[in-house]
Design an enzyme around this catalytic site. Sequence first.
Site, PDB file in Angstrom:
ATOM      1  N   HIS A  55       0.803  -1.225   0.000  1.00 57.58           N
ATOM      2  CA  HIS A  55       0.000   0.000   0.000  1.00 57.58           C
ATOM      3  C   HIS A  55       0.828   1.262   0.000  1.00 57.58           C
ATOM      4  O   HIS A  55       0.385   2.296  -0.472  1.00 57.58           O
ATOM      5  CB  HIS A  55      -1.046  -0.047   1.113  1.00 57.58           C
ATOM      6  CG  HIS A  55      -2.184  -0.914   0.698  1.00 57.58           C
ATOM      7  ND1 HIS A  55      -2.199  -2.255   0.958  1.00 57.58           N
ATOM      8  CD2 HIS A  55      -3.260  -0.645  -0.059  1.00 57.58           C
ATOM      9  CE1 HIS A  55      -3.276  -2.781   0.415  1.00 57.58           C
ATOM     10  NE2 HIS A  55      -3.941  -1.828  -0.208  1.00 57.58           N
ATOM     11  N   CYS A 101      -9.877  -1.972 -11.681  1.00 58.81           N
ATOM     12  CA  CYS A 101      -9.333  -0.846 -10.917  1.00 58.81           C
ATOM     13  C   CYS A 101      -8.039  -1.200 -10.211  1.00 58.81           C
ATOM     14  O   CYS A 101      -7.533  -0.422  -9.427  1.00 58.81           O
ATOM     15  CB  CYS A 101     -10.353  -0.327  -9.913  1.00 58.81           C
ATOM     16  SG  CYS A 101     -10.801  -1.543  -8.668  1.00 58.81           S
TER      17      CYS A 101
HETATM   18  C1  PEP Z   1      -7.040  -4.491  -5.887  1.00 55.29           C
HETATM   19  O1  PEP Z   1      -6.910  -5.366  -5.045  1.00 55.29           O
HETATM   20  O2  PEP Z   1      -6.724  -4.629  -7.088  1.00 55.29           O
HETATM   21  C2  PEP Z   1      -7.603  -3.183  -5.501  1.00 55.29           C
HETATM   22  C3  PEP Z   1      -7.909  -2.288  -6.403  1.00 55.29           C
HETATM   23  O3  PEP Z   1      -7.739  -2.934  -4.182  1.00 55.29           O
HETATM   24  P1  PEP Z   1      -6.514  -2.642  -3.191  1.00 55.29           P
HETATM   25  O4  PEP Z   1      -5.283  -2.525  -4.040  1.00 55.29           O
HETATM   26  O5  PEP Z   1      -6.840  -1.394  -2.477  1.00 55.29           O
HETATM   27  O6  PEP Z   1      -6.503  -3.846  -2.332  1.00 55.29           O
END
Ligand code: PEP
Length: 754
Positions: A368, A681
């Site tokens: 993250h 996404c």
């Molecule tokens: C994903 O897992 O691709 C996503 C968009 O969510 P995050 O990256 O916030 O887990």
Amino acid sequence: MSGGGVATTGARLLLRRLRSLMAEGGSAEKRLQQIVRAIAADMVAEVCSAYVMRPGEVLELFATEGLKAESVHRTRLRVGEGLVGDIASHARPLALADAQAHPNFAYRPETGEEIYKSLMGVPILRGGRVIGVLVVQNRMPRNYNEEEVEALETIAMVLAELVASGDLVPRSETRPTEGIGLLPTRLEGLALCPGLAIGRAVLHKPRPTLADIVAENPASERERLHVALAGLSRSLDDLLARDDFASGGEPRDILEAYRMFAQDRGWRERLNEAIAGGLTAEGAVLKVQNDAKARMAQVVDPYLRERLADLDHMADRLLRHLTGGAVATALPEKTVLIARNLGPAELLEFERKRLRAVVLEEGSASSHVAIVARALDLPVLGRVDGALTRIEAGDRLIVDADNGQLFVRPSDDIEDKVQESMALKARRRATFADERTLPSVSRDGVSISLSINAGLLIDMQHLEPSGAEGVGLYRTEIAFMVRDSFPDVGQQTEFYRRVYDQAGDRPVVFRTLDVGGDKVLPYWPREGEENPALGWRALRIGLDLPNLMRQQLRALIAAAANRPLRIMFPMIATADEFGAARGLVDLELSRARQRRQHLPAKLELGAMLEVPSLLWQLPELLGQADFISVGSNDLAQFLFASDRGNPRLAGRYDSLSPAMLRLIAQLVARCAEAGRPISVCGEMAGRPLEAMALLGLGLYRLSMAPSAIGPVKTMLRSLNIGQLQSYLSQRIAQGHGGLRRDLLAFAKDHDVVL
Ligand code: PEP
Ligand code: MG
């Protein structure tokens, strides 16, 4: 002989005197000369000399009180030669009543030292390395006591600052040379967030300055140390109780060892002794840390080395407690931040406009912190081995995160080349900006929806300049992660309202709280979990704590008032979970209705497809969900059973492999049959080649970091999607190996701009 002349009060007075001497003007050498004179007088020694390490491991006499003045700069001893060389080579003090009887004694006639019988010397240490030696000598045999040795060590610490200041010898001479020397060096790493940047290194580890080392009031320093140690123990207890250190990369036994150190009587005593000798709490930690580091260089036993390394990390942590955790969050201009690792919240504490890039010793592309960095459009290079020890604060750096490399103290020609390519990039960006208003349509006329991923209010500022259609993924948890307590409904409502205000007429898809895994809320104690990525996280928490989830839904409904509301749920593993989440939305809608609030103009509820089990429940899911959004980061993690945050696995499985591409192709087909929109996404959508593959699979809605919109739009405007689709369907059917190379070849042959 007055051996007791260095009672601790005396040492403190001397330290203060040294501090004021160091603050005086004049040349550094003159100051050093005054300092050795003051030491000699205070310690009742006829001689005090300071030797400084010069290139080629030679100790050069820089200042002396008592020896012949003409020997300054003339007397030079190799490390290991004579008693001074012996002190340097072992990085340990010597105290000899009869120095000439020592086997290593080497007589230097130019100094006139033959008349001095006793010698006490200590290494001048900085960052655990010997950068000089400080010696006192007495004419008559004298038994120096431990307290005196300690006092001289403390004084040497203060002197280290003068030696390293760059006024005495060029700074480059006192820097660590381990492995890389002082020549321009190139280090390799893993690109966590692309980009090129030039700046100066700021080390994300506490390092007090001289002003913080010499104490005014020992009693208050002891108290500060006491409070910091208590805070340290508490934070370690919390960490151990939370059990989430596995994901933070700190195994339990290290933490256990830390806790032992924090409570270790010997360590505490050494710290208190250093304070008694006139140092501040920070100075004391540095001194004890220095001693341990110097010892570490001598130790070969791997177990002991590990323990000493633990002690070193521990001292870093203690310093952080003493400085209130404020580890250089105020940055100079053009900073390249060097850290072992950073959490997303930590990264956000820094002022973005002063940060040029981040270099981490750890980290992985889908962690993250990398996602937050992408939102900030900040180049990040991860997995640079030993970055914190091989780079010095203030070093000039070029971070080429596009190619996974880092230039330390680059030569002018490298810098010129990088400047050139930065200018080129800036021109490309300007082109993207020009293309911002052009329609997002492929060469063969297929219209594509491009949206941004956001999680902070600053992200929303990119909406207009990027030319994006809206926000395809609003990561609501990021706002929760950067606070120090759980926001209530009112605070959340206010926050979502501001998101709406900034979005204007553009659509926003809010994702409900997606915490757990590597997304930790600092104020939320977590239970020990063996596999946090597969654990109690995201929607699972929401369904188990419905009040919490309902508060968020309530805030979203209130903020939407008369505007369309789009919500999606993360980490759904069964169609029933989606149904349950939908049920909570219904409850909140009826509540709002009963209270005669303004309702959303329209409500759409979507499912994030991140867990492969959903693929076999599509009919049930598509019967209830208004849209699907593929979270390709988690989907790849669970599909390949490969931790997205584990640097060892980064790049091991390719998202352009037949497994992933076939899965997406089937998903697109099922959604088309059911008449449900589908988007991607995850990070895949923002990389031009991967985005091209997605278009080739019929996926026409993409949501990505704002900085990716320009490159992706340029790519799709140069792409004939029809041609790619027929090419790709053949290649996928053949299905051997990865398709990255084929896709690159296609782009090259068909002039697709990647
Ligand atoms: C994903 O897992 O691709 C996503 C968009 O969510 P995050 O990256 O916030 O887990
Ligand atoms: Mg996810």
